[in-house]
Design an enzyme around this catalytic site. Structure first.
Site, PDB file in Angstrom:
ATOM      1  CB  THR A  16      35.536  75.318  -0.305  1.00 53.45           C
ATOM      2  OG1 THR A  16      34.403  74.724  -1.047  1.00 53.45           O
ATOM      3  CG2 THR A  16      36.494  75.959  -1.407  1.00 53.45           C
ATOM      4  NE  ARG A  57      25.936  84.233  11.314  1.00 53.71           N
ATOM      5  CZ  ARG A  57      24.903  83.664  11.236  1.00 53.71           C
ATOM      6  NH1 ARG A  57      24.386  83.758   9.987  1.00 53.71           N
ATOM      7  NH2 ARG A  57      24.081  83.005  12.177  1.00 53.71           N
ATOM      8  CG  PHE A  94      43.559  75.729  -7.669  1.00 50.98           C
ATOM      9  CD1 PHE A  94      43.351  75.865  -6.249  1.00 50.98           C
ATOM     10  CD2 PHE A  94      44.627  74.670  -7.834  1.00 50.98           C
ATOM     11  CE1 PHE A  94      43.836  74.957  -5.312  1.00 50.98           C
ATOM     12  CE2 PHE A  94      45.296  73.891  -7.016  1.00 50.98           C
ATOM     13  CZ  PHE A  94      44.906  74.032  -5.590  1.00 50.98           C
ATOM     14  CD  GLN A 138      38.721  77.580   0.904  1.00 51.64           C
ATOM     15  OE1 GLN A 138      38.997  78.012  -0.164  1.00 51.64           O
ATOM     16  NE2 GLN A 138      38.902  76.192   1.079  1.00 51.64           N
ATOM     17  N   GLY A 196      36.745  82.313  -0.577  1.00 46.03           N
ATOM     18  CA  GLY A 196      37.407  81.147  -1.081  1.00 46.03           C
ATOM     19  C   GLY A 196      38.880  81.903  -1.933  1.00 46.03           C
ATOM     20  CD  GLU A 197      37.836  83.114  -6.463  1.00 48.81           C
ATOM     21  OE1 GLU A 197      38.257  83.322  -7.545  1.00 48.81           O
ATOM     22  OE2 GLU A 197      36.405  83.284  -6.354  1.00 48.81           O
ATOM     23  N   PRO A 208      35.073  78.575  11.494  1.00 45.13           N
ATOM     24  CG  PRO A 208      35.522  78.819  13.790  1.00 45.13           C
ATOM     25  CD  PRO A 208      34.266  78.264  12.708  1.00 45.13           C
TER      26      PRO A 208
HETATM   27 MO1  MOS Z   1      37.085  82.256  -9.083  1.00 48.98          MO
HETATM   28  S1  MOS Z   1      38.852  81.412 -10.236  1.00 48.98           S
HETATM   29  O1  MOS Z   1      36.405  83.425  -9.967  1.00 48.98           O
HETATM   30  O2  MOS Z   1      36.314  80.718  -8.948  1.00 48.98           O
END
Ligand code: MOS
Length: 714
Positions: free
Chosen positions: A469, A604, A240, A614, A680-681, A608
């Site tokens: 991930t 793209r 995280f 994520q 991811g974020e 999925p």
């Molecule tokens: Mo993020 S905490 O910039 O991997």
């Protein structure tokens, strides 16, 4: 040519290893003669060490050595590029002076035969301090203006004239939002095992999402060439945002191992995740927003005050999305930093965006309410057709489609704009809320190697990371797809500093950075093989012929990819999303998120199943931020009073709402060969605001301070 593997919902290739407990995490590497280290930590937050008395610890059973400042090696200072301009880490190497800056600071290591013996002996160490009152609150110190975020992004920005625009604005709000200190709480706590293979060769198993960076840091500190330090990390049990920076435990483990001439393992306890592995700083964000009669933004001011430790300049960049998420001619974004006696902050999932977009999207909701405009409509009226901060067109932006599809799927039209007007049969108040999500789509250079083995399998390697991930899976998809072979024939390897260099795992740039290197290496390998044999070998005879012709055991190709500079200069790259939530607030003020609809434009789609995972994880993290998380430092002593998972609450399975996550899935035309932006974020971004806005719709209460616990609603 086989149908493309890209876009397929391939299940995690490492899933079996993980559920059977055979995936090996950093703390699980056993070495011969392994000893265990327990950290000696400061009990005061500010002052100097006068004396460390280790006599009782020394004679405790099982103790094999004690490392303190007295016998520590002279570490070379950290390189400037890792410490200056708000870089994510500390400027001060451990054990070189007597200064104490926060409770929990590392003062040494007790090394023993077992973890329990080391922990017990560490409790016998007596430290005498010359203590000063700690600075713990934002109000304690006068702030400074930090210049940059991680060496590049400016933290102060201004266009137009906000004050004049506010004077004539038809609708305006002025409000302060705050977010507490939050701590990274991955399941796997940080762990390092250091082992000197020779007097100048070091092997480190570490839970890190920056193996190449750590290699340079450790090599630099010990004055070794980088190739003499090998960092291995095959799996990371979540991070995280932690596990990426130069916390001192790695150097201490290596120094301890040298001291006792044995491998030494240091694994953080849960409380140490709160004082030794970074945190998200407390933020106070003052907003002024103004709109004209037509509901068009005319003024936006976003002023953040946050804190850092005395040995870093890291600044949570709350205002950066406020510069360009909406169209507005008059904008002022600023950040102020105070130095406090609290542990050093660092990025935590969506650093800046998570707390910053919480404030921005709540402020927008407040202004829409004041102007009596539907929140989705309000955002569409202020849609930014280009990045007005950078003065550039977007690479591709389908945010309008995200709003429209999300609103439809959610049933947004059923929202009652009158707050507190809908009740469930149990008496709970029901509210709908929404927010925008945005996250920069970064890209870095990366390298990869592809190797054809005599059995026809292909090994692909890159010094990248698996943080949970799905890197193993996604990279195998790219490799198999490029080579046109079944995914079962590919073995992707990562997490070793001896592999070709890849960037730190952060900034949601892993796929967009490493995939081009993997595809490039596979293309080169295919070309090499086809040049040798006329075609890719289809059976064992062709394979045998190929290898006898090449005279080698392996056929290998390498590739280094770089972001396309021209495209990067011309366009502004972001991912986007629109998030809709339904909350129920019961009679005791407890908020439950029942339903989440999120529609995202992340370019793209690669996989999925992984992508949805994520986003679901990110949104749940956002719900956790909205309703539960908060680290509480004691104002007098600077001690954290809730450094454990009993008192620091995180969302669990029972807090999980029904999720409907959808993607626009349109390749970004300005990311050649790939078209995929980070994923991811962005999930956490906007989620706390959507929840807070839904709570307002449910109750008429505007809670501007996170977390929204029952006491703040009743
Ligand atoms: Mo993020 S905490 O910039 O991997």
């Amino acid at each position: 040519m086989s149908p493309t593997l890209i876009g397929q919902p391939i299940t995690r290739l490492d899933g079996g290893l993980k559920v059977t407990g055979t995936a090996t995490y950093a703390a699980e590497f056993q070495r011969p003669k392994l000893a265990y280290g327990a950290l000696i930590q400061s009990e005061i937050a500010n002052g100097r060490i006068v004396k460390i008395d280790v006599s009782a610890a020394k004679s405790a059973s099982g103790v094999v050595g004690i490392l303190t400042r007295e016998n520590a090696p002279r570490f070379k200072p950290y390189p400037d590029n890792l410490t200056k301009n708000g870089a994510p880490g500390e400027s001060r190497v451990p054990l070189q002076d007597d200064d104490v800056y926060w409770v929990g600071q590392h003062l040494g290591v007790v090394i023993a035969e077992t973890f329990e013996q080391a922990t017990h002996a560490a409790s016998l160490v007596r430290v005498q301090y010359d203590a000063k009152p700690p600075l713990v609150s934002l109000a304690d110190v006068s702030p400074v203006q930090p210049e940059k975020f991680i060496g590049r992004e400016r933290l102060q920005a201004k266009r137009g004239d906000v004050n004049s625009a506010l004077v004539t604005a038809a609708h305006k709000i002025e409000a302060v939002y705050s977010t507490p200190i939050e701590n990274h709480n991955p399941i796997e706590t940080t762990s390092t095992t250091a082992e000197w293979e020779m007097s100048d060769r070091l092997l480190i198993h570490e839970s890190t999402r920056g193996i190449k960076q750590l290699q340079k840091i450790v090599a630099n500190a010990f004055g070794l060439p980088p190739e003499n330090v090998r960092i291995v990390c095959k799996f990371i049990g979540g991070a995280f945002g932690s596990k990426g920076f130069q916390w001192s435990h790695t150097l201490l483990a290596a120094a301890a191992a040298r001291l006792v001439q044995r491998p030494v393992k240091i694994t953080f306890t849960r409380p140490q995740m709160f004082d030794s592995a970074g945190q998200r700083a407390h933020t106070e964000q003052r907003f002024s927003l103004g709109a004209d009669e037509a509901g068009k933004l005319v003024a936006l001011r976003h002023a953040t005050t946050t804190h850092c430790s005395p040995v870093s300049e890291y600044t949570e960049p709350c205002g950066n999305m406020s510069r360009m998420l909406y169209s507005c001619p008059n904008v002022e974004v600023s950040h102020q930093l105070v130095r406090l006696n609290l542990t050093t902050p660092c990025p935590m999932r969506a650093p800046g965006e998570a707390p910053g977009v919480f404030a921005l999207e709540c402020a927008l909701d407040e202004l829409a309410h004041k102007a009596d405009v539907d929140p989705v409509d309000f955002r569409l009226r202020n849609y930014a057709e280009s990045n007005e901060y950078e003065n550039k067109p977007w690479s591709n932006k389908k945010l309008r489609e995200c709003y429209q599809r999300g609103a439809e799927k959610f049933g947004w039209s059923k929202r009652n704009k009158k707050t507190g007007s809908i009740r469930a049969p149990d008496g709970s108040q029901i509210g709908f809320g929404m927010a925008t999500a945005i996250y920069p789509a970064g890209q870095q250079k990366a390298g990869a190697t592809a190797i054809l083995n005599t059995d026809g399998t292909v090994t692909v390697r890159s010094a990248t990371h698996e943080i949970g991930t799905g890197t193993y899976t996604a990279m195998s998809q790219f490799a198999a797809d490029t080579l046109g072979i079944p995914i079962e024939k590919v073995r992707f390897e990562l997490g070793d500093s001896q592999f070709p260099e890849a960037p730190n795992n952060g900034g949601s740039w892993l796929i967009s950075s490493v995939a081009p290197a993997v595809m490039g290496a596979c293309r080169e390998l295919k070309k090499k093989v086809v040049d040798l044999a006329g075609n890719w070998p289809n059976d064992s005879t062709q394979l045998a012929n190929l290898f006898s012709r090449s005279g080698q055991e392996q056929i290998q190709a390498e590739f280094n990819s770089e972001p396309n500079k021209e495209e990067r200069e011309k366009f502004s790259f972001f991912s986007y999303g629109a998030l809709f939530v339904e909350v129920h607030v019961d009679l005791l003020g407890q908020v439950r998120v029942k339903r989440v609809v999120g529609v995202y434009d992340t370019g793209r789609m690669i996989n999925p199943r992984l992508a949805r995972s994520q986003i679901v994880g990110g949104v749940l993290f956002g719900i956790s931020t909205a309703l539960m998380e908060g680290t509480i430092p004691d104002e007098k002593t600077g001690r954290i009073v809730n450094p454990n998972l009993a008192d620091y609450h995180v969302a669990v399975h029972a807090d999980t709402p029904e999720f409907d996550i959808d993607f626009i899935n349109e390749p970004d035309p300005h990311m050649p060969d790939l078209g995929a932006r980070g994923i991811g974020e962005i999930g956490i971004v906007g989620a706390p605001a959507a929840v807070a806005n839904a709570v307002f719709n449910a109750t008429g209460r505007r809670v501007r301070d996170l977390p929204i616990t029952p006491d703040r609603l009743i």
